[in-house]
Design a protein around this motif. Structure first.
Motif, PDB file in Angstrom:
ATOM      1  N   THR A   1       0.856  -1.209  -0.248  1.00  0.00           N
ATOM      2  CA  THR A   1      -0.117   0.162   0.036  1.00  0.00           C
ATOM      3  C   THR A   1       0.748   1.530  -0.050  1.00  0.00           C
ATOM      4  OG1 THR A   1      -0.071  -0.012   2.294  1.00  0.00           O
ATOM      5  CG2 THR A   1      -1.910  -1.111   1.402  1.00  0.00           C
ATOM      6  N   GLY A   2       0.284   2.206  -0.253  1.00  0.00           N
ATOM      7  CA  GLY A   2       0.849   3.548  -0.227  1.00  0.00           C
ATOM      8  C   GLY A   2       1.568   4.437  -1.284  1.00  0.00           C
ATOM      9  N   VAL A   3       1.714   3.471  -2.514  1.00  0.00           N
ATOM     10  CA  VAL A   3       2.490   4.173  -3.551  1.00  0.00           C
ATOM     11  C   VAL A   3       1.879   5.178  -4.297  1.00  0.00           C
ATOM     12  CG1 VAL A   3       3.602   3.375  -5.718  1.00  0.00           C
ATOM     13  CG2 VAL A   3       3.864   2.025  -3.789  1.00  0.00           C
ATOM     14  N   ARG A   4       2.580   6.277  -4.329  1.00  0.00           N
ATOM     15  CA  ARG A   4       1.686   7.510  -4.620  1.00  0.00           C
ATOM     16  C   ARG A   4       2.354   8.235  -5.684  1.00  0.00           C
ATOM     17  NH1 ARG A   4      -1.583   5.002  -2.738  1.00  0.00           N
ATOM     18  NH2 ARG A   4      -3.262   5.312  -1.476  1.00  0.00           N
ATOM     19  N   ASN A   5       3.192   7.454  -6.491  1.00  0.00           N
ATOM     20  CA  ASN A   5       3.904   7.861  -7.677  1.00  0.00           C
ATOM     21  C   ASN A   5       3.352   7.187  -8.956  1.00  0.00           C
ATOM     22  OD1 ASN A   5       6.127   7.046  -9.771  1.00  0.00           O
ATOM     23  ND2 ASN A   5       6.977   9.295  -8.588  1.00  0.00           N
ATOM     24  N   TYR A   6       3.219   7.957  -9.989  1.00  0.00           N
ATOM     25  CA  TYR A   6       2.507   7.470 -10.980  1.00  0.00           C
ATOM     26  C   TYR A   6       3.281   6.344 -11.717  1.00  0.00           C
ATOM     27  CZ  TYR A   6      -1.294  10.297 -10.794  1.00  0.00           C
ATOM     28  OH  TYR A   6      -2.600  11.008 -10.178  1.00  0.00           O
ATOM     29  N   GLN A   7       4.686   6.690 -11.697  1.00  0.00           N
ATOM     30  CA  GLN A   7       5.576   5.509 -12.633  1.00  0.00           C
ATOM     31  C   GLN A   7       5.594   4.256 -11.780  1.00  0.00           C
ATOM     32  OE1 GLN A   7       9.281   6.960 -13.510  1.00  0.00           O
ATOM     33  NE2 GLN A   7       9.907   5.404 -14.944  1.00  0.00           N
ATOM     34  N   ALA A   8       5.587   4.345 -10.593  1.00  0.00           N
ATOM     35  CA  ALA A   8       5.878   3.240  -9.656  1.00  0.00           C
ATOM     36  C   ALA A   8       4.474   2.497  -9.724  1.00  0.00           C
ATOM     37  CB  ALA A   8       6.014   3.747  -8.446  1.00  0.00           C
ATOM     38  N   ARG A   9       3.493   3.299  -9.770  1.00  0.00           N
ATOM     39  CA  ARG A   9       1.911   2.553  -9.779  1.00  0.00           C
ATOM     40  C   ARG A   9       2.037   1.862 -11.249  1.00  0.00           C
ATOM     41  NH1 ARG A   9      -2.701   5.739 -12.082  1.00  0.00           N
ATOM     42  NH2 ARG A   9      -1.118   5.716 -13.649  1.00  0.00           N
ATOM     43  N   ASN A  10       2.511   2.449 -12.398  1.00  0.00           N
ATOM     44  CA  ASN A  10       2.482   1.888 -13.611  1.00  0.00           C
ATOM     45  C   ASN A  10       3.403   0.554 -13.674  1.00  0.00           C
ATOM     46  OD1 ASN A  10       0.866   4.048 -14.264  1.00  0.00           O
ATOM     47  ND2 ASN A  10       2.481   5.004 -15.584  1.00  0.00           N
ATOM     48  N   PHE A  11       4.188   0.740 -12.925  1.00  0.00           N
ATOM     49  CA  PHE A  11       4.919  -0.777 -12.762  1.00  0.00           C
ATOM     50  C   PHE A  11       4.461  -1.633 -12.198  1.00  0.00           C
ATOM     51  CE2 PHE A  11       9.229   1.943 -12.633  1.00  0.00           C
ATOM     52  CZ  PHE A  11       9.516   1.711 -14.153  1.00  0.00           C
ATOM     53  N   MET A  12       3.710  -1.431 -11.293  1.00  0.00           N
ATOM     54  CA  MET A  12       2.768  -2.258 -10.567  1.00  0.00           C
ATOM     55  C   MET A  12       1.682  -2.817 -11.288  1.00  0.00           C
ATOM     56  SD  MET A  12       3.001  -1.680  -6.317  1.00  0.00           S
ATOM     57  CE  MET A  12       2.145   0.012  -6.322  1.00  0.00           C
ATOM     58  N   ARG A  13       0.802  -1.913 -12.006  1.00  0.00           N
ATOM     59  CA  ARG A  13      -0.192  -2.125 -12.838  1.00  0.00           C
ATOM     60  C   ARG A  13       0.047  -2.814 -14.030  1.00  0.00           C
ATOM     61  NH1 ARG A  13      -3.190   3.077 -14.729  1.00  0.00           N
ATOM     62  NH2 ARG A  13      -1.263   2.540 -16.423  1.00  0.00           N
ATOM     63  N   ASP A  14       0.879  -2.463 -14.696  1.00  0.00           N
ATOM     64  CA  ASP A  14       1.350  -2.891 -16.099  1.00  0.00           C
ATOM     65  C   ASP A  14       2.188  -3.809 -16.147  1.00  0.00           C
ATOM     66  OD1 ASP A  14      -0.830  -0.889 -16.581  1.00  0.00           O
ATOM     67  OD2 ASP A  14       0.839   0.547 -17.167  1.00  0.00           O
ATOM     68  N   GLY A  15       3.252  -3.803 -15.263  1.00  0.00           N
ATOM     69  CA  GLY A  15       4.281  -4.687 -15.454  1.00  0.00           C
ATOM     70  C   GLY A  15       4.629  -5.939 -14.472  1.00  0.00           C
ATOM     71  N   MET A  16       3.959  -5.778 -13.298  1.00  0.00           N
ATOM     72  CA  MET A  16       4.209  -7.055 -12.432  1.00  0.00           C
ATOM     73  C   MET A  16       3.376  -8.069 -12.878  1.00  0.00           C
ATOM     74  SD  MET A  16       5.060  -5.211  -8.758  1.00  0.00           S
ATOM     75  CE  MET A  16       6.621  -4.484  -8.590  1.00  0.00           C
ATOM     76  N   GLY A  17       3.573  -9.257 -12.498  1.00  0.00           N
ATOM     77  CA  GLY A  17       2.965 -10.303 -12.559  1.00  0.00           C
ATOM     78  C   GLY A  17       3.135 -11.410 -11.626  1.00  0.00           C
ATOM     79  N   THR A  18       2.185 -12.136 -11.348  1.00  0.00           N
ATOM     80  CA  THR A  18       2.333 -13.262  -9.906  1.00  0.00           C
ATOM     81  C   THR A  18       3.641 -14.056 -10.395  1.00  0.00           C
ATOM     82  OG1 THR A  18      -0.018 -13.166  -9.778  1.00  0.00           O
ATOM     83  CG2 THR A  18       1.261 -15.080  -8.780  1.00  0.00           C
ATOM     84  N   GLY A  19       4.500 -14.186  -9.241  1.00  0.00           N
ATOM     85  CA  GLY A  19       5.611 -14.946  -9.291  1.00  0.00           C
ATOM     86  C   GLY A  19       7.002 -14.142  -9.761  1.00  0.00           C
ATOM     87  N   ASP A  20       6.659 -12.868 -10.362  1.00  0.00           N
ATOM     88  CA  ASP A  20       7.756 -12.109 -10.371  1.00  0.00           C
ATOM     89  C   ASP A  20       8.708 -11.971  -9.156  1.00  0.00           C
ATOM     90  OD1 ASP A  20       6.875 -11.732 -12.994  1.00  0.00           O
ATOM     91  OD2 ASP A  20       6.694  -9.560 -12.456  1.00  0.00           O
ATOM     92  N   GLY A  21       9.933 -12.038  -9.172  1.00  0.00           N
ATOM     93  CA  GLY A  21      11.130 -11.843  -8.278  1.00  0.00           C
ATOM     94  C   GLY A  21      11.102 -10.265  -7.836  1.00  0.00           C
ATOM     95  N   VAL A  22      11.297 -10.112  -6.352  1.00  0.00           N
ATOM     96  CA  VAL A  22      11.161  -8.660  -5.761  1.00  0.00           C
ATOM     97  C   VAL A  22      12.585  -8.763  -4.956  1.00  0.00           C
ATOM     98  CG1 VAL A  22      10.381  -7.013  -4.218  1.00  0.00           C
ATOM     99  CG2 VAL A  22       8.910  -8.383  -5.715  1.00  0.00           C
ATOM    100  N   LEU A  23      13.434  -7.872  -5.128  1.00  0.00           N
ATOM    101  CA  LEU A  23      14.712  -7.662  -3.934  1.00  0.00           C
ATOM    102  C   LEU A  23      13.891  -6.590  -3.236  1.00  0.00           C
ATOM    103  CD1 LEU A  23      17.452  -6.970  -6.669  1.00  0.00           C
ATOM    104  CD2 LEU A  23      17.286  -8.967  -5.307  1.00  0.00           C
ATOM    105  N   PHE A  24      13.833  -7.150  -1.942  1.00  0.00           N
ATOM    106  CA  PHE A  24      13.287  -6.280  -0.840  1.00  0.00           C
ATOM    107  C   PHE A  24      14.393  -5.299  -0.301  1.00  0.00           C
ATOM    108  CE2 PHE A  24      11.339  -5.517   3.188  1.00  0.00           C
ATOM    109  CZ  PHE A  24       9.912  -5.498   3.065  1.00  0.00           C
ATOM    110  N   TYR A  25      14.212  -3.954  -0.504  1.00  0.00           N
ATOM    111  CA  TYR A  25      15.364  -3.236  -0.341  1.00  0.00           C
ATOM    112  C   TYR A  25      14.774  -2.196   1.087  1.00  0.00           C
ATOM    113  CZ  TYR A  25      18.615   0.613  -1.452  1.00  0.00           C
ATOM    114  OH  TYR A  25      20.000   1.552  -1.160  1.00  0.00           O
ATOM    115  N   HIS A  26      15.649  -2.212   1.922  1.00  0.00           N
ATOM    116  CA  HIS A  26      15.617  -1.149   3.107  1.00  0.00           C
ATOM    117  C   HIS A  26      16.038   0.159   2.788  1.00  0.00           C
ATOM    118  CE1 HIS A  26      15.311  -4.532   6.453  1.00  0.00           C
ATOM    119  NE2 HIS A  26      14.147  -4.468   5.669  1.00  0.00           N
TER     120      HIS A  26
END
Length: 150
Positions: free
Chosen positions: A27-52
């Protein structure tokens, strides 16, 4: 399969928190480009580097995976939420999210300083000056390079 880096502040939500809950809506992503990556680019099973980020030693702390297709972020409709968006409607939501599932914590945090030393990471979005996006694409070569540092 695609690869991503998702930033979070560990005092808000850390890799240990994700390990505890197993799956979390991003939750809480409020940047259009980041939103677009999630909405248009990500698919179930994609790998994520969890960055602090925004911490004493920023870096990659773990591995997760995208656990759902994108769907409307409910915090945009909650008036008391810091992520409330008065212009967003349930019929036409502005903000999307994906669920993220814990895979594993890294043996050690791969620090931002270490990443900057890797010539194989030239062109990596995280290392570009001024890039503050919380969701970034990662190539397979970048993914492999980063995890080889572990």
């Amino acid at each position: 399969m695609r690869y991503w880096l998702m930033k979070t502040e560990p005092d808000v939500f850390s890799i240990d928190d994700l390990a505890r809950v197993k799956i979390e809506p991003w939750t809480g992503v409020r940047n259009y480009q980041a939103r677009n990556f999630m909405r248009d680019g990500m698919g179930t099973g994609d790998g994520v580097l969890f960055y602090h980020s925004s911490c004493e030693v920023p870096g990659v702390a773990g591995i997760a995976e995208v656990a759902s297709a994108a769907y409307p972020d409910p915090t945009q409709f909650e008036r008391k939420s810091e992520y409330y968006d008065e212009k967003s409607t349930r019929e036409e939501p502005r903000w999307m999210l994906v669920d993220v599932a814990f895979k594993r914590k890294l043996k050690r945090t791969i620090t931002l300083a270490e990443l900057k030393e890797q010539t194989r990471l030239d062109g990596f979005a995280l290392l570009q000056r001024g890039n503050r996006l919380s969701v970034l694409p990662v190539t397979k070569a970048q993914w492999d390079c980063i995890l080889a540092l572990e």
